[in-house]
Design an enzyme around this catalytic site. Structure first.
Site, mmCIF file in Angstrom:
data_model
loop_
_atom_site.group_PDB
_atom_site.id
_atom_site.type_symbol
_atom_site.label_atom_id
_atom_site.label_comp_id
_atom_site.label_asym_id
_atom_site.label_seq_id
_atom_site.Cartn_x
_atom_site.Cartn_y
_atom_site.Cartn_z
ATOM 1 N N HIS A 182 0.821 -1.217 0.000
ATOM 2 C CA HIS A 182 0.000 0.000 0.000
ATOM 3 C C HIS A 182 0.854 1.265 0.000
ATOM 4 C CE1 HIS A 182 0.681 1.047 4.260
ATOM 5 N NE2 HIS A 182 0.542 -0.241 4.537
ATOM 6 N N CYS A 242 3.427 -4.556 6.703
ATOM 7 C CA CYS A 242 3.039 -4.287 5.319
ATOM 8 C C CYS A 242 4.235 -3.812 4.500
ATOM 9 C CB CYS A 242 1.964 -3.202 5.280
ATOM 10 S SG CYS A 242 0.398 -3.718 6.030
#
Length: 409
Positions: free
Chosen positions: A338, A356
C-alpha cells in the site's frame, strides 16, 4: 285264413313300430352329438378353456422411500422394483422440476444422484402386467430439514486472475470429518483449457483448492463444477445447492520483495517493469514481514489500518489507526502492499512498518493499476515464515507435498 291274415297284419304293425322307434332314436342321437361338440360349458369345453388361458396378474411395484415418508436422509437411495409384471420407466423430480438421475437394470431402478435436503420428491412409474397392459403410478416423499444448511462459494467467478490463483471452493463452516472432506473432493471437478496438471488439496477444513503443478499459463480458462447438494458436512448440517464457475488467467505478473534490501522488483512475463523502494515490517515477532510465496488476495483500495487487529490496543505502545490508499491484501493476518507517504524517508533504506510493504503514493498507485488478484508476490529475507493458512498459501508446498493435502491421499 282269417287268423293268418290277422297275424300278418300284427307283424307288419310291429315292424312299423320298430322302424319308427329306430328312426326317432336316430334323429335323437344326431342332435345329441352336435350339441356335445359346439356348446360352451360342456365338460370337454370347460376342460379345454382352463388349460389354454392363465389369470391376468397386474404389475406390483415396491418403492423406497415409501409413499408419504418424511425426514428422508439426502444420502438415501431411491429404489423402485417390480414384484410382479415389468417395470418400464421411472422419473423422480423435486418440486422445482429438477430430475434425480438413476438407472434401470434387471427390473430395478436405482438412483445415482443425491437428494436435496428439505425437498419434496415425486416418483412417477410406468409398468406392465402379465398381459403387457400398461399402468402408471406415483409416490411422494420428503427429505429432512437440516438443523444447519451449509453454504459455500467458488471464489473469483468470472474474473481474470493472476498466474498464482488456485481454483478455490470456500465453505462457510468446517467440513468436519476426513470422510466428509473426501466425499466433497470426489464430487468436485476442474476443467482447464488447455489441459493442465494439478491437484486438489485442503488448506484447512473450510478451504478446498486446486493448484496447477506450476504457475498457470496466461490465457488458461478454468472451470470448477461443484455438484454438492445433499452432501453432509457436519452433525445435522447438509449442503442444499450445486454450483459451477469459471475464471480466466491473465498476464504473468510476479513481484519479489527483498526485505533485507528494502526493494521490490516487479516483472511481467519475465521482463522487469520496475524496481520500487519499499519499507517492510520492522524486526519483532508481531511486526516482521513474513517470508514466502504469497498471492494478492484482493485489491481493496482505501483501507483503514488498525493495530487492534494484531493485538495492539489503543493506548499501548505501537498503537496506530491510519487510512491507506492503493491497498492490496496479501495475507489474512493484515499484510498489504500500500501507499505510505509517512514512511517515504525510510523506503529503500530501512524497515519501519508493522508488516506491510510501504511504497510512495505514486509507486503504489502504479502498482495498484497493473495488478490483479492472483498475482504472485515472493517475499525473501525474513526469519518469520508465512504459514499457508495465513493467506492463499498453496505455493508454500512443493507439488508432492500439496498432493498430500488431498483428503483422498
Amino acid at each position: 285264413m282269417g287268423r293268418t291274415l290277422r297275424a300278418r297284419r300284427q307283424l307288419v304293425a310291429a315292424a312299423t313300430l320298430v322302424t319308427a322307434a329306430v328312426l326317432v332314436a336316430g334323429c335323437s342321437g344326431s342332435a345329441t352329438g352336435q350339441s356335445t361338440g359346439n356348446v360352451a360349458g360342456s365338460p370337454s369345453s370347460s376342460s379345454s378353456s382352463s388349460s389354454s388361458s392363465a389369470p391376468v396378474v397386474p404389475a406390483d411395484l415396491s418403492v423406497t422411500p415409501a409413499d408419504g415418508a418424511s425426514g428422508v436422509l439426502p444420502s438415501s437411495p431411491v429404489v423402485v422394483e417390480a414384484k410382479s409384471g415389468t417395470l418400464k420407466s421411472v422419473t423422480v423430480k423435486d418440486a422445482t422440476g429438477r430430475e434425480l438421475q438413476g438407472s434401470l437394470e434387471n427390473g430395478t431402478w436405482t438412483s445415482t444422484g443425491r437428494l436435496a435436503p428439505d425437498s419434496t420428491y415425486t416418483v412417477s412409474m410406468t409398468a406392465a402386467g402379465s398381459d403387457d397392459t400398461p399402468s402408471t403410478s406415483t409416490s411422494t416423499f420428503r427429505t429432512l430439514k437440516p438443523a444447519v444448511t451449509a453454504t459455500y462459494g467458488i471464489l473469483y467467478a468470472g474474473q481474470t486472475v493472476g498466474i498464482g490463483m488456485p481454483a478455490s471452493i470456500q465453505f462457510d463452516s468446517p467440513v468436519v470429518t476426513p470422510q466428509q472432506r473426501a466425499q466433497v473432493e470426489k464430487l468436485v471437478t476442474v476443467t482447464t483449457t488447455p489441459k493442465v496438471e494439478g491437484h486438489w488439496g485442503w488448506l484447512d477444513s473450510r478451504q478446498l483448492m486446486w493448484r496447477p503443478k506450476t504457475y498457470w499459463k496466461p490465457g488458461t480458462k478454468v472451470t470448477v463444477n461443484a455438484p454438492l447438494s445433499g452432501v453432509q458436512t457436519g452433525p445435522g448440517k447438509w449442503i442444499a445447492n450445486d454450483d459451477s464457475a469459471s475464471f480466466t488467467v491473465g498476464s504473468a505478473m510476479v513481484s519479489t520483495v527483498d526485505i533485507k534490501r528494502h526493494v521490490m522488483t516487479v516483472t511481467q512475463g519475465g521482463t522487469v517493469l520496475r524496481t520500487i523502494p519499499i519499507s517492510a515490517g520492522r524486526p519483532g515477532p508481531k511486526t516482521e514481514t513474513r517470508s514466502g510465496i504469497k498471492v494478492i488476495i484482493r485489491k481493496e483500495g482505501t483501507v483503514v489500518m488498525d493495530s487492534t487487529t494484531i493485538g495492539i490496543k489503543k493506548g499501548q505502545p505501537g498503537y496506530y489507526k491510519i487510512k491507506t490508499e492503493s491497498a492490496m491484501r496479501v495475507t489474512w493476518t493484515g499484510e498489504y502492499l500500500h501507499s505510505a507517504p509517512w514512511s517515504v524517508g525510510s523506503q529503500g533504506s530501512s524497515n519501519v512498518s508493522h508488516g506491510c510493504v510501504n511504497m510512495s503514493p505514486s509507486e503504489a498507485a502504479w502498482m495498484y493499476s497493473i495488478s490483479k488478484a492472483g498475482d504472485v508476490v515472493v517475499f525473501t529475507g525474513s526469519s518469520r515464515v508465512f504459514q499457508p493458512t495465513e493467506g492463499i498459501g498453496v505455493w508454500q508446498y512443493s507439488y508432492a507435498n500439496w498432493v498430500k493435502q488431498s483428503a483422498l491421499a
